[in-house]
Design an enzyme around this catalytic site. Structure first.
Site, PDB file in Angstrom:
ATOM      1  N   ARG A  72       0.844  -1.208   0.000  1.00 43.49           N
ATOM      2  CA  ARG A  72       0.000   0.000   0.000  1.00 43.49           C
ATOM      3  C   ARG A  72       0.873   1.250   0.000  1.00 43.49           C
ATOM      4  NH1 ARG A  72      -3.824   0.080   5.038  1.00 43.49           N
ATOM      5  NH2 ARG A  72      -4.964  -1.527   3.905  1.00 43.49           N
ATOM      6  N   ARG A 141      -1.675   6.731   9.546  1.00 47.08           N
ATOM      7  CA  ARG A 141      -1.813   6.166   8.191  1.00 47.08           C
ATOM      8  C   ARG A 141      -1.917   7.271   7.135  1.00 47.08           C
ATOM      9  NH1 ARG A 141      -3.717   0.864   8.329  1.00 47.08           N
ATOM     10  NH2 ARG A 141      -2.923  -0.182  10.180  1.00 47.08           N
ATOM     11  N   LYS A 209      -3.554   1.422  14.989  1.00 48.57           N
ATOM     12  CA  LYS A 209      -3.503   2.394  13.900  1.00 48.57           C
ATOM     13  C   LYS A 209      -4.116   3.731  14.296  1.00 48.57           C
ATOM     14  CE  LYS A 209      -6.082  -0.499  11.473  1.00 48.57           C
ATOM     15  NZ  LYS A 209      -6.931  -1.126  10.451  1.00 48.57           N
ATOM     16  N   LYS A 211      -5.671   7.431  12.301  1.00 46.93           N
ATOM     17  CA  LYS A 211      -6.028   7.947  10.970  1.00 46.93           C
ATOM     18  C   LYS A 211      -6.382   9.423  11.020  1.00 46.93           C
ATOM     19  CE  LYS A 211      -7.350   3.485   9.222  1.00 46.93           C
ATOM     20  NZ  LYS A 211      -8.410   2.632   8.661  1.00 46.93           N
ATOM     21  N   CYS A 430     -15.020  -3.048  -0.276  1.00 49.46           N
ATOM     22  CA  CYS A 430     -13.643  -3.365   0.121  1.00 49.46           C
ATOM     23  C   CYS A 430     -13.161  -4.546  -0.717  1.00 49.46           C
ATOM     24  CB  CYS A 430     -13.607  -3.723   1.606  1.00 49.46           C
ATOM     25  SG  CYS A 430     -14.245  -5.371   1.934  1.00 49.46           S
ATOM     26  N   CYS A 436      -7.901 -10.623   1.042  1.00 46.56           N
ATOM     27  CA  CYS A 436      -7.948 -10.245   2.447  1.00 46.56           C
ATOM     28  C   CYS A 436      -8.120 -11.460   3.351  1.00 46.56           C
ATOM     29  CB  CYS A 436      -9.088  -9.251   2.689  1.00 46.56           C
ATOM     30  SG  CYS A 436      -9.155  -8.777   4.423  1.00 46.56           S
ATOM     31  N   CYS A 475     -16.365  -8.032   5.942  1.00 43.44           N
ATOM     32  CA  CYS A 475     -16.332  -8.334   7.373  1.00 43.44           C
ATOM     33  C   CYS A 475     -16.626  -7.049   8.142  1.00 43.44           C
ATOM     34  CB  CYS A 475     -14.984  -8.950   7.759  1.00 43.44           C
ATOM     35  SG  CYS A 475     -13.704  -7.746   8.156  1.00 43.44           S
ATOM     36  N   CYS A 479     -13.810  -1.455   6.172  1.00 44.52           N
ATOM     37  CA  CYS A 479     -12.819  -0.754   5.336  1.00 44.52           C
ATOM     38  C   CYS A 479     -13.424   0.162   4.272  1.00 44.52           C
ATOM     39  CB  CYS A 479     -11.892  -1.766   4.690  1.00 44.52           C
ATOM     40  SG  CYS A 479     -10.931  -2.690   5.900  1.00 44.52           S
TER      41      CYS A 479
HETATM   42 FE1  SRM Z   1      -8.924  -1.663   6.321  1.00 47.54          FE
HETATM   43  C1  SRM Z   1      -7.590  -4.322   7.938  1.00 47.54           C
HETATM   44  C2  SRM Z   1      -8.121  -2.997   3.370  1.00 47.54           C
HETATM   45  C3  SRM Z   1      -9.552   1.306   4.873  1.00 47.54           C
HETATM   46  C4  SRM Z   1     -10.648  -0.703   9.125  1.00 47.54           C
HETATM   47  N1  SRM Z   1      -7.937  -3.346   5.768  1.00 47.54           N
HETATM   48  C5  SRM Z   1      -7.430  -4.301   6.587  1.00 47.54           C
HETATM   49  C6  SRM Z   1      -6.603  -5.314   5.804  1.00 47.54           C
HETATM   50  C7  SRM Z   1      -5.180  -4.844   5.780  1.00 47.54           C
HETATM   51  C8  SRM Z   1      -6.724  -6.786   6.268  1.00 47.54           C
HETATM   52  C9  SRM Z   1      -5.731  -7.310   7.257  1.00 47.54           C
HETATM   53  O1  SRM Z   1      -5.474  -6.668   8.300  1.00 47.54           O
HETATM   54  O2  SRM Z   1      -5.217  -8.404   7.025  1.00 47.54           O
HETATM   55  C10 SRM Z   1      -7.291  -5.160   4.420  1.00 47.54           C
HETATM   56  C11 SRM Z   1      -6.456  -5.541   3.213  1.00 47.54           C
HETATM   57  C12 SRM Z   1      -7.330  -6.183   2.172  1.00 47.54           C
HETATM   58  C13 SRM Z   1      -6.689  -6.374   0.868  1.00 47.54           C
HETATM   59  O3  SRM Z   1      -6.554  -7.529   0.429  1.00 47.54           O
HETATM   60  O4  SRM Z   1      -6.348  -5.389   0.219  1.00 47.54           O
HETATM   61  C14 SRM Z   1      -7.797  -3.743   4.497  1.00 47.54           C
HETATM   62  N2  SRM Z   1      -8.727  -0.952   4.486  1.00 47.54           N
HETATM   63  C15 SRM Z   1      -8.480  -1.677   3.378  1.00 47.54           C
HETATM   64  C16 SRM Z   1      -8.698  -0.860   2.120  1.00 47.54           C
HETATM   65  C17 SRM Z   1      -7.767  -1.234   0.978  1.00 47.54           C
HETATM   66  C18 SRM Z   1     -10.173  -1.017   1.713  1.00 47.54           C
HETATM   67  C19 SRM Z   1     -10.626  -0.382   0.434  1.00 47.54           C
HETATM   68  O5  SRM Z   1     -11.689  -0.808  -0.014  1.00 47.54           O
HETATM   69  O6  SRM Z   1     -10.008   0.519  -0.105  1.00 47.54           O
HETATM   70  C20 SRM Z   1      -8.497   0.557   2.705  1.00 47.54           C
HETATM   71  C21 SRM Z   1      -7.070   1.012   2.688  1.00 47.54           C
HETATM   72  C22 SRM Z   1      -6.966   2.453   3.117  1.00 47.54           C
HETATM   73  C23 SRM Z   1      -5.601   3.049   3.008  1.00 47.54           C
HETATM   74  O7  SRM Z   1      -5.183   3.405   1.900  1.00 47.54           O
HETATM   75  O8  SRM Z   1      -4.944   3.226   4.042  1.00 47.54           O
HETATM   76  C24 SRM Z   1      -8.946   0.332   4.133  1.00 47.54           C
HETATM   77  N3  SRM Z   1      -9.847   0.030   6.916  1.00 47.54           N
HETATM   78  C25 SRM Z   1     -10.120   1.107   6.126  1.00 47.54           C
HETATM   79  C26 SRM Z   1     -11.091   1.946   6.742  1.00 47.54           C
HETATM   80  C27 SRM Z   1     -11.710   3.208   6.144  1.00 47.54           C
HETATM   81  C28 SRM Z   1     -10.908   4.426   6.427  1.00 47.54           C
HETATM   82  O9  SRM Z   1      -9.826   4.362   7.029  1.00 47.54           O
HETATM   83  O10 SRM Z   1     -11.343   5.501   6.052  1.00 47.54           O
HETATM   84  C29 SRM Z   1     -11.411   1.358   7.957  1.00 47.54           C
HETATM   85  C30 SRM Z   1     -12.484   1.853   8.962  1.00 47.54           C
HETATM   86  C31 SRM Z   1     -12.067   3.065   9.702  1.00 47.54           C
HETATM   87  C32 SRM Z   1     -11.308   2.698  10.938  1.00 47.54           C
HETATM   88  O11 SRM Z   1     -10.099   2.481  10.844  1.00 47.54           O
HETATM   89  O12 SRM Z   1     -11.921   2.593  12.004  1.00 47.54           O
HETATM   90  C33 SRM Z   1     -10.621   0.163   8.061  1.00 47.54           C
HETATM   91  N4  SRM Z   1      -9.040  -2.367   8.220  1.00 47.54           N
HETATM   92  C34 SRM Z   1      -9.860  -1.856   9.204  1.00 47.54           C
HETATM   93  C35 SRM Z   1      -9.777  -2.709  10.372  1.00 47.54           C
HETATM   94  C36 SRM Z   1     -10.513  -2.491  11.703  1.00 47.54           C
HETATM   95  C37 SRM Z   1      -9.745  -1.597  12.603  1.00 47.54           C
HETATM   96  C38 SRM Z   1     -10.372  -1.459  13.966  1.00 47.54           C
HETATM   97  O13 SRM Z   1     -10.193  -0.419  14.584  1.00 47.54           O
HETATM   98  O14 SRM Z   1     -11.021  -2.395  14.427  1.00 47.54           O
HETATM   99  C39 SRM Z   1      -8.904  -3.762  10.029  1.00 47.54           C
HETATM  100  C40 SRM Z   1      -8.498  -4.947  10.923  1.00 47.54           C
HETATM  101  C41 SRM Z   1      -7.303  -4.655  11.754  1.00 47.54           C
HETATM  102  O15 SRM Z   1      -6.714  -3.569  11.727  1.00 47.54           O
HETATM  103  O16 SRM Z   1      -6.956  -5.553  12.526  1.00 47.54           O
HETATM  104  C42 SRM Z   1      -8.469  -3.525   8.679  1.00 47.54           C
HETATM  105 FE1  SF4 Z   2     -10.862  -7.319   4.617  1.00 50.60          FE
HETATM  106 FE2  SF4 Z   2     -12.851  -6.878   6.261  1.00 50.60          FE
HETATM  107 FE3  SF4 Z   2     -11.402  -4.825   5.415  1.00 50.60          FE
HETATM  108 FE4  SF4 Z   2     -13.023  -6.035   3.741  1.00 50.60          FE
HETATM  109  S1  SF4 Z   2     -13.632  -4.917   5.584  1.00 50.60           S
HETATM  110  S2  SF4 Z   2     -10.883  -5.512   3.337  1.00 50.60           S
HETATM  111  S3  SF4 Z   2     -12.953  -8.136   4.411  1.00 50.60           S
HETATM  112  S4  SF4 Z   2     -10.680  -6.463   6.690  1.00 50.60           S
END
Ligand code: SRM
Ligand code: SF4
Length: 560
Positions: A72, A141, A209, A211, A430, A436, A475, A479
């Site tokens: 990323r 981030r 993390k 943000k 997502c 993922c 899930c 994201c």
């Molecule tokens: Fe996310 C984890 C993809 C934005 C909340 N996110 C992941 C992971 C890295 C899975 C992992 O930990 O193994 C995913 C990778 C999937 C893949 O195969 O690409 C993933 N997140 C993404 C992206 C690519 C989704 C998308 O559709 O674009 C976004 C990348 C953003 C970036 O460029 O940095 C992405 N993730 C978000 C957002 C939205 C935002 O930030 O505006 C959220 C919700 C906001 C928040 O953080 O509360 C988000 N991602 C999570 C979480 C839950 C965090 C939590 O506080 O519980 C995880 C799980 C974790 O961190 O353990 C996670």
């Molecule tokens: Fe993976 Fe869940 Fe984030 Fe979708 S919402 S990219 S399934 S961690």
């Protein structure tokens, strides 16, 4: 503390950060080992701070574990120049899965990179003067900022402030440069590395993390209130006078764990642009010092706010800064999302907003978006901007080139007018399967088919032209920010989704759970009676989210 009290155990992530604060792990050595096709557990955690996730192809799990990497970028505000874009494009073709994935935080992800491609890909990104440092991990981030060049006069100043905040919150370890630019394992005998402690983050970085996002009202395209830290631009007489500061937003939850929940940020005060970096660092260090390091599911800043209260937070921040923040200035959000098609910029140039389904830039039969973008970006001087809704804007285009660009896009099957229905244009998904590791249900691969069915239903009910914000995730981590959508789908199990309703157009209201577990094939049947009622019961041009919050929420059983 009484001697009988047992100190809660720190998570394993805390132990390994404490042991190796350079974040180098053994990454350099494993990278150089041709026999290794993957990294071991601790290195997997360190790799995240370098912007890299080790994954395996979930489509192939039944046959064998096929290891691969997601990388990323760190692209503050989502802005790239042409050369940088073309490097990303080439690296995706040479080492990735021949697609580029625009993320919901205005960055790019590569998927499907095998270990032998990791070194060359990372070097290539850095040579293009972009990096991936802190794109993942327990750090700040990718910083978001409104990408629309036609927006108003504040855009470039706010973008510059977003870059400033991003730089101010970067970790200082030399390991990233050593491993990915010089291609060596960090020299731990060098005293600077041996005793390294990050000046901002300390030895153990953040508990989780963090943000940061910037918004320019009335547009809330970045979903600012879902961020740990938000800066809401305040304008007076056409000039940026400062920012309202928001803290404690976050969306991730876990099924069956009531102690996890999405939370909208609190707006706590106003600052001038000069105070920006010290306030950003101040908020981040409150998270550093008070976040829960014993439970990663309770470690985000939102839980500090929830547990200790907003007034406590303001006092703690004031103590760090040496002053209290000024009172919040009036502001108002009324919309979110992107603008598509051609638009005139204030500087006389043109910009073109292009819809990208689920953010995936790729070539498929009859629709070769990846090739079209490559040709246009290689030929014409312009700037690339990635949006928080996973779309792309080509900016600063010479108006004389408009028709040539239209022709190139058309020759590859990419429309400029009527790029997609109103429903699709306001949708996000997502990645989930097959990359993922946390996905419970399909998302990016399922949403287009579901949209086709929902579009059919909406046209039957004469609602096809009404926009509706639809978001899907595989899930509950959230994201694609599904908890802010007017209609949200969250993966519950393979082929099953929760349905959420009631977010609003300005993205200032969380939606509510409407159905707990609906099979893919039953989704449209669940929605039919709801949309039918909405069509007749809505008042004036009331949006689906507002109608749901007014009518459906009253009917949803309240959970104890
Ligand atoms: Fe996310 C984890 C993809 C934005 C909340 N996110 C992941 C992971 C890295 C899975 C992992 O930990 O193994 C995913 C990778 C999937 C893949 O195969 O690409 C993933 N997140 C993404 C992206 C690519 C989704 C998308 O559709 O674009 C976004 C990348 C953003 C970036 O460029 O940095 C992405 N993730 C978000 C957002 C939205 C935002 O930030 O505006 C959220 C919700 C906001 C928040 O953080 O509360 C988000 N991602 C999570 C979480 C839950 C965090 C939590 O506080 O519980 C995880 C799980 C974790 O961190 O353990 C996670
Ligand atoms: Fe993976 Fe869940 Fe984030 Fe979708 S919402 S990219 S399934 S961690």
């Amino acid at each position: 503390m009484n001697e009988n009290d047992v100190k809660p155990k720190l998570t394993h992530n805390e132990v390994i950060k404490e042991a190796i604060p350079t974040l180098a792990g053994t990454i350099g050595a494993v990278l150089a080992d041709p026999a290794a096709d993957r990294f071991a557990e601790d290195d997997i955690q360190f790799l995240k701070f370098h912007g890299i996730y080790q994954q395996d192809d979930r489509d192939q799990r039944k046959i064998a574990k096929h290891y691969m990497f997601m990388i990323r970028g760190r692209i503050p505000g989502g802005i790239l120049d042409s050369k940088q874009y073309l490097v990303f494009d080439r690296l995706a073709m040479d080492h990735g899965n021949q697609t580029l994935r625009i993320t919901s935080r205005q960055s790019f992800q590569f998927h499907g990179v095998v270990k032998t491609g990791l070194g060359p890909l990372m070097k290539g990104i850095n040579q293009a003067l972009v990096d991936t440092l802190a794109a993942c991990g327990d750090v700040n981030r990718n910083v978001m900022a409104p990408p629309a060049p036609a927006l108003n006069g504040l855009g470039s100043q706010v973008q510059a402030d977003a870059r400033r905040a991003s730089e101010a919150l970067l970790p200082a370890t030399k390991a990233y440069h050593a491993i990915w630019v010089e291609g060596v394992q960090l020299n731990i005998d060098d005293p600077a590395n041996k005793d390294f402690v990050d000046p901002l983050y300390g030895k153990t970085y953040l508990p989780r993390k963090f943000k940061t996002a910037f918004a320019i009202p009335p547009l809330n395209d970045v979903d600012v209130l879902t961020n740990d830290l938000g800066f809401i631009a305040i304008e007076e007489n056409g000039k940026l006078v400062g920012y309202n500061v928001s803290v404690g937003g976050g969306l991730g939850t876990s099924h069956g764990n009531a102690e996890t929940f999405p939370r909208i940020a609190d707006v706590i005060g106003f600052i001038t642009p000069e105070q920006l970096t010290e306030v950003a660092r101040g908020v981040l260090t409150v998270h550093r010092d008070f976040g829960d390091r014993t439970n990663r599911k309770h470690a985000r800043l939102k839980y500090v706010l929830e547990d200790k209260g907003v007034e406590w937070f303001k006092t703690e921040l004031a103590a760090r800064l040496g002053y209290a923040l000024a009172p919040v200035r009036p502001y108002h959000f009324d919309k979110q999302g992107d603008t598509f098609g051609w638009q005139r910029q204030a500087n006389g140039g043109l910009c073109l907003g292009l819809y990208v389904e689920a953010g995936r830039i790729k070539d498929v039969e009859g629709y070769k978006l990846m090739t079209a973008l490559r040709e246009i970006i290689a030929k014409y001087p312009l700037e690339i901007r990635l949006t928080p809704s996973q779309n792309i804007i080509l900016a600063n285009i010479d108006p004389a080139k408009q028709s040539e660009i239209n022709a190139t896009l058309a020759s590859h099957g990419v429309a400029v007018e009527q790029q997609a229905t109103a429903l699709r244009r306001a949708s996000m998904a997502c990645p989930s399967m097959p990359t993922c590791g946390l996905g419970l249900a399909e998302s990016e691969r399922f949403l287009p088919a579901l949209m086709t069915r929902v579009e059919g239903l909406l046209s039957e009910l004469k609602l096809a032209d009404d926009g509706m914000v639809v978001r899907m995730t595989g899930c509950p981590n959230g994201c694609a920010r599904p908890y802010m959508a007017e209609l949200g789908f969250v993966g519950k199990a393979p082929g099953k989704y929760q349905i959420y309703v009631g977010g609003n157009e300005s993205s200032t209201r969380l939606n509510k759970l409407f159905r707990e577990s609906v099979k893919e094939v039953d989704i449209v049947n669940e929605l039919r009676p709801v949309f039918s009622r909405y069509a007749v019961e809505r008042v004036g041009g009331e949006r689906f989210g507002d109608w749901s919050a007014r009518v459906l929420w009253a009917e949803i059983p309240i959970k104890s």
